[in-house]
Structures are given as C-alpha cells and as structure tokens.
Design a protein around this motif. Structure first.
Motif, PDB file in Angstrom:
ATOM      1  N   LEU A   1      -8.412  -0.237   2.301  1.00 29.08           N
ATOM      2  CA  LEU A   1      -7.238   0.578   2.026  1.00 29.08           C
ATOM      3  C   LEU A   1      -6.655   0.256   0.656  1.00 29.08           C
ATOM      4  N   THR A   2      -6.529  -1.035   0.372  1.00 29.66           N
ATOM      5  CA  THR A   2      -5.946  -1.442  -0.909  1.00 29.66           C
ATOM      6  C   THR A   2      -6.803  -0.970  -2.083  1.00 29.66           C
TER       7      THR A   2
ATOM      8  N   VAL B   1      -2.749   3.975   6.669  1.00 30.57           N
ATOM      9  CA  VAL B   1      -1.944   2.748   6.596  1.00 30.57           C
ATOM     10  C   VAL B   1      -1.058   2.614   7.828  1.00 30.57           C
ATOM     11  N   LEU B   2      -0.376   3.686   8.193  1.00 30.55           N
ATOM     12  CA  LEU B   2       0.581   3.591   9.293  1.00 30.55           C
ATOM     13  C   LEU B   2      -0.085   3.492  10.661  1.00 30.55           C
TER      14      LEU B   2
ATOM     15  N   ASP C   1       0.828  -1.208   0.000  1.00 29.44           N
ATOM     16  CA  ASP C   1       0.000   0.000   0.000  1.00 29.44           C
ATOM     17  C   ASP C   1       0.867   1.265   0.000  1.00 29.44           C
ATOM     18  N   LEU C   2       1.837   1.309   0.899  1.00 30.40           N
ATOM     19  CA  LEU C   2       2.711   2.484   0.969  1.00 30.40           C
ATOM     20  C   LEU C   2       3.505   2.653  -0.317  1.00 30.40           C
ATOM     21  N   PHE C   3       3.980   1.541  -0.860  1.00 33.66           N
ATOM     22  CA  PHE C   3       4.730   1.593  -2.114  1.00 33.66           C
ATOM     23  C   PHE C   3       3.877   2.212  -3.219  1.00 33.66           C
ATOM     24  N   LEU C   4       2.630   1.761  -3.350  1.00 35.69           N
ATOM     25  CA  LEU C   4       1.763   2.228  -4.429  1.00 35.69           C
ATOM     26  C   LEU C   4       1.324   3.680  -4.230  1.00 35.69           C
ATOM     27  N   ILE C   5       1.118   4.095  -2.983  1.00 35.68           N
ATOM     28  CA  ILE C   5       0.750   5.490  -2.720  1.00 35.68           C
ATOM     29  C   ILE C   5       1.809   6.421  -3.295  1.00 35.68           C
ATOM     30  N   TYR C   6       3.070   6.103  -3.019  1.00 31.48           N
ATOM     31  CA  TYR C   6       4.137   7.031  -3.396  1.00 31.48           C
ATOM     32  C   TYR C   6       4.645   6.821  -4.816  1.00 31.48           C
TER      33      TYR C   6
END
Length: 420
Positions: free
Chosen positions: A330-331, A374-375, A269-274
């Motif tokens: 979230l995803t 996410v965090l 999720d974090l990877f795709l956000i950024y």
C-alpha cells in the motif's frame, strides 16, 4: 475497515443489505453538499472571476473540518455518536438550504458581501463533515467491512451524481436566459433533499436494523458509551448498574496515542493519498489546464471524469485479487502516485485535452481504490471502543491530508500572470 471479532454472525440477524443501502446513502449525504460546491464552480467563477472561488472555498472548508475533527477525535469516547451524526446531517441540510436563500436574496449578484456569505456556509459544511465522516466511520468500524465499503462508495457517488447533474443542467439551461443560475438553483435544491433524507434514515431507520443493533450491543458490552443513545432509539436499554464495569473496560482500552502509533503507516497512507489528490483537484483543473475545444465544458468534463472513476474504483477492492492488503504494498503504491505531479504539469503545458482527461481519470481511479484498501486493511482484533477511536483517528489524518493538499494547490499559481 476493522471488523469486530466474534466469529460468524447469528443466523437470525437480518437487514445486512438494507444496512448497506442506507450506508451508501449516508455516505452520499456526507459529501453531496460539498461536491455540489465543487461542481457548480463554473457558476461561482462567473460571479466572482477574480476571487479564485474553487481554491478559496476549499481553503475555507478545510480548517473548519480539520479543527472540528481534531476536537471530536480527542473526545470521541465521551461523545454521543447519534447526536454527533444527526447534528452533522442537520447542519449540512441547513447550510445547503441557506446557499439557495442567499442567492435568491442577492438576485445572483457578485461582490464581496455575497462571497463572504458563501464562505460562511462553506465553513458550516466543514464542521458538518467532521461530525458526520468521523462519526460514521467510527460507528461502522466495529460492524462489517461491507458497511465501510458502502459508505465510502456513497462518498464517491456524491461526486459522480453531482457531476452528472451538472452536465445535465448545463445542457438543459445553456441557451435560456440566466441558465447557469437556474441550473445551479435546481442543483442545490436536489442536494438539500438528499441531506434531509439522510437525517430521516439515520434517525429512524438505521438504528432499528437487527444487524446494526447486534453490533452496537456488542460494542456496548465491551465498554463503549458512544452507542447508548442509538441503542435507546432502537428500544434497547442498557443496564444502569453496569457503569462501574463499563468504566473499567474503558480504562483497559488502548489510548488514542497507542492506537495511532500502532497504525501510523495507515494514517500516513491516508494523509499522502489526499495530499496529492487535493493538490490537483479541483483548483488545478479549473485554473491551470488552459482552454481547449470543449470550451466551458472542459473543467466540468474533467471533474466528472475524476468523480466517475473515483466511484468505480471503490468497488474494485471487492474483487479479491485487486485488493491490496500488504502494508508495504500500500505504501509503495501510494508513494508512486506522486509521479502524477510532473505528469500533470507537462500535460497541462504540452498535452491535449484527451491526455488530461486520461490523467484525471487515473487520479480518481487510484484515489478511490487506495482509500478503500487502506480502510479495509486496517488491523483487526480491537474491541468496539478502540475500533471507534481508530476510525476517528484515520479520518483525522485523511482530513489533514486534504488540508495540506489544498494549501499546496496554490503553488500551481506561481509564475502565472494575474494569479493573485
């Protein structure tokens, strides 16, 4: 992010609000130097018009940040968190100060030499970012979720603050001789001050707050070795004869590999956000949005719009019904953001500046909100050393997403005249 177990906090603990304020300032200091570089992009485009400064400097920054973060995340259990964070903030301070020195030494001239020098200091920013962002997120992961939220809000506040300052300095110096450079020097000076403030706050004030000492002592009792220097700075000495017991607890903890696969959806999720955010911000906004009525103010307004909504959105999860806690939810929300890519393409080619400002604002809104969700939704129940490790792993994935996004940002130049 991940709250330490153990029921309610002892009533005697004090300093929660003070800790949140300091976390906010420390978050601001973690990105104010880099956001300064992004926000004064108009100055560097004036000095180096053919070098694609916003794209090149971002591409220089990220390998240093990602490479250093990978090394630190792999060795996090053996790294002194206090030393790691202080080294990071000191490196931010030194690199920002040296940008001022470089500009004064070259009298604000362009050319390959000064540009290489700027790239070198930007590489220093990347190394500092890996030390601070991973170190702070890991350190706060076994404390209260409010501390993580305040730190993340501070990260966004650095962008909003630098954008506001840039607009003010541009307006103040626009009609004076060499006004763009004067505004930039004032800008970098303010950033240097904030970095020094972070060094002092982290070194002398944060470790002595009762609530911070409580959580660090709890982590130490669970086998964490990364907090010992901070506890010593707060006047708490750990027992030397607990070495064998601490080693046993360390050996009993989940490995980084196990933690990663248990939380692979959050990492992705974090990877795709950024990936998405950095494939658009800031290079696309400077070079692919055309010219409009706002003229030279246009990219600055776009950057400011993104940063303002990124900041606002990091407080939205504090409203319970706006908080997304479902892992599938979230995803889905994060994947749906990729519809912004065709939206930006068609708006840049066929839309006016109002629609572009709206889109950029939505990009910032979703970036900040989903990052905090996410965090803070990451699973609970881990011990202090595991929470620290997971915090570092999630930041590593975040930086990997930024690096991939920066690389993909160059694809917008395909078919553009005089792009390379």
């Amino acid at each position: 992010m991940i709250i330490a177990d153990g029921g309610e906090l002892p009533a005697r603990l004090e300093g929660k609000f003070s800790a949140m304020v300091i976390c906010w300032i420390l978050g601001l200091g973690s990105l104010v130097a880099w956001n300064s570089m992004l926000t004064i992009g108009d100055y560097y485009y004036n000095l180096f018009p053919t070098y694609h400064p916003s794209r090149v400097l971002t591409l220089v920054y990220q390998p240093f940040a990602l490479g250093t973060m990978a090394i630190l995340a792999y060795n996090e259990s053996r790294i002194d968190t206090r030393q790691r964070n202080l080294v990071g903030y000191l490196l931010f301070f030194a690199s920002t100060f040296m940008l001022i020195v470089l500009d004064l030494a070259t009298s604000g001239r362009g050319g390959v030499g000064p540009f290489i020098g700027i790239c070198a200091f930007v590489g220093g920013f990347g190394i500092a970012d890996a030390h601070v962002q991973g170190g702070m997120v890991g350190d706060l992961s076994f404390m209260l979720p409010e501390f993580i939220q305040s730190f993340l809000a501070g990260l966004a506040a650095s962008g909003a603050l630098t954008s506001a300052l840039r607009l003010i300095t541009k307006a103040a110096f626009e009609k004076s001789n060499d006004g763009l450079r004067k505004g930039t020097m004032l800008f970098l000076g303010i950033s240097t001050f904030f970095e020094l403030l972070c060094v002092l706050l982290y070194a002398f004030f944060f470790p002595k707050l009762p609530i911070v000492k409580y959580f660090r002592s709890k982590a130490a009792s669970e086998g964490s070795k990364t907090v010992k220097a901070d506890l010593a700075a707060a006047g708490i000495q750990t027992k030397e004869d607990q070495g064998d017991e601490d080693n046993a607890k360390q050996n009993d903890r989940l490995s980084n590999k196990q933690l990663f696969f248990q939380n692979i959806d959050y990492a992705l999720d974090l990877f795709l956000i950024y990936v998405l955010t950095l494939s658009i911000f800031p290079g696309f906004l400077y070079e692919n949005t055309g010219e409009h009525k706002l003229g030279t103010w246009y990219p600055l307004v776009l950057i400011a719009s993104y940063n303002l909504w990124d900041l606002i959105s990091r407080y939205l999860p504090l409203v319970k019904f706006l908080m997304i806690e479902s892992r599938k939810g979230l995803t889905i929300a994060i994947l749906s953001r990729f519809l912004l890519i065709p939206a930006f393409y068609f708006t840049a080619n066929y839309g006016d500046q109002g629609w572009m400002i709206l889109l950029v604002s939505f990009l910032g809104l979703t970036n900040g909100h989903l990052t905090v969700c996410v965090l803070t939704a990451a699973p609970k129940g881990y011990k202090g050393p595991e929470q620290n490790a997971l915090g570092n792993l999630l930041v590593l994935c975040l930086l990997a997403g930024i690096f991939a996004g920066v690389a993909l940002d160059w694809l917008w130049l395909i078919g553009k005249k005089n792009a390379f």
